[in-house]
Scaffold this motif. Structure first.
Motif, short mmCIF file in Angstrom:
data_model
loop_
_atom_site.label_atom_id
_atom_site.label_comp_id
_atom_site.label_asym_id
_atom_site.label_seq_id
_atom_site.Cartn_x
_atom_site.Cartn_y
_atom_site.Cartn_z
N LYS A 87 5.78 7.02 -8.40
CA LYS A 87 5.60 7.91 -9.31
C LYS A 87 5.74 7.66 -10.64
N ASP A 88 4.80 7.45 -11.55
CA ASP A 88 5.16 7.08 -13.08
C ASP A 88 6.07 8.09 -13.52
N GLU A 128 0.88 -1.15 -0.06
CA GLU A 128 0.02 -0.02 0.10
C GLU A 128 1.03 1.39 -0.23
N ARG A 163 6.20 2.50 -15.29
CA ARG A 163 4.87 2.87 -14.85
C ARG A 163 4.39 1.75 -14.07
N GLU A 217 -5.34 -0.50 -7.57
CA GLU A 217 -5.50 0.65 -6.68
C GLU A 217 -5.40 2.02 -7.54
N LYS A 218 -4.52 1.86 -8.61
CA LYS A 218 -4.25 3.44 -9.34
C LYS A 218 -5.27 3.42 -10.61
N ASP A 219 -5.64 2.36 -11.09
CA ASP A 219 -6.56 2.17 -12.41
C ASP A 219 -7.63 1.06 -12.28
N SER A 220 -8.93 1.54 -12.08
CA SER A 220 -9.96 0.50 -11.66
C SER A 220 -10.21 -0.48 -12.99
N ILE A 258 2.36 1.63 -3.56
CA ILE A 258 1.11 2.31 -4.47
C ILE A 258 1.21 3.74 -4.08
N LYS A 259 1.13 4.30 -3.05
CA LYS A 259 1.34 5.59 -2.59
C LYS A 259 2.46 6.56 -3.07
N TYR A 273 -7.42 -1.52 -14.69
CA TYR A 273 -6.49 -2.72 -14.50
C TYR A 273 -6.87 -3.90 -13.63
#
Length: 89
Positions: A71-72, A64, A77, A82-85, A67-68, A87
């Motif tokens: 940075k892409d 977790e 990437r 959690e960053k893109d529903s 994920i936070k 996916y």
């Protein structure tokens, strides 16, 4: 698009794993090699000859935070639900 050989794929994966390891060290994120990646590291001191992926385990709290914190960039990437529903994995 050029099809990669297994060795070219392994070279890319190893370089990506080094970048990931550096990110994790800088951010105090724990991870562990797993499955075929761990077996290859122990038995062969490299990838298993027929393996074509990297297997890692990350404790949930570290995941977790990763994920936070990640940075892409132009080069890397992070794909995660959690960053893109959209996916799924």
């Amino acid at each position: 698009m050029k099809e990669l050989t297994l060795q070219e794929l392994k070279d890319i994966e190893f370089n990506l794993l080094k970048v990931f390891d550096e990110f994790c060290k800088e951010n105090n994120i724990r991870y562990f090699l797993a499955y075929g990646t761990l077996l290859g590291a122990v038995r062969y001191k490299k990838f298993i000859p027929w393996d074509d992926d990297v297997d890692l385990l990350i404790p949930r709290d570290d995941y977790e935070r990763m994920i936070k914190l990640f940075k892409d960039s132009d080069r890397y990437r992070l794909f995660a639900f959690e960053k893109d529903s959209d996916y799924l994995y």
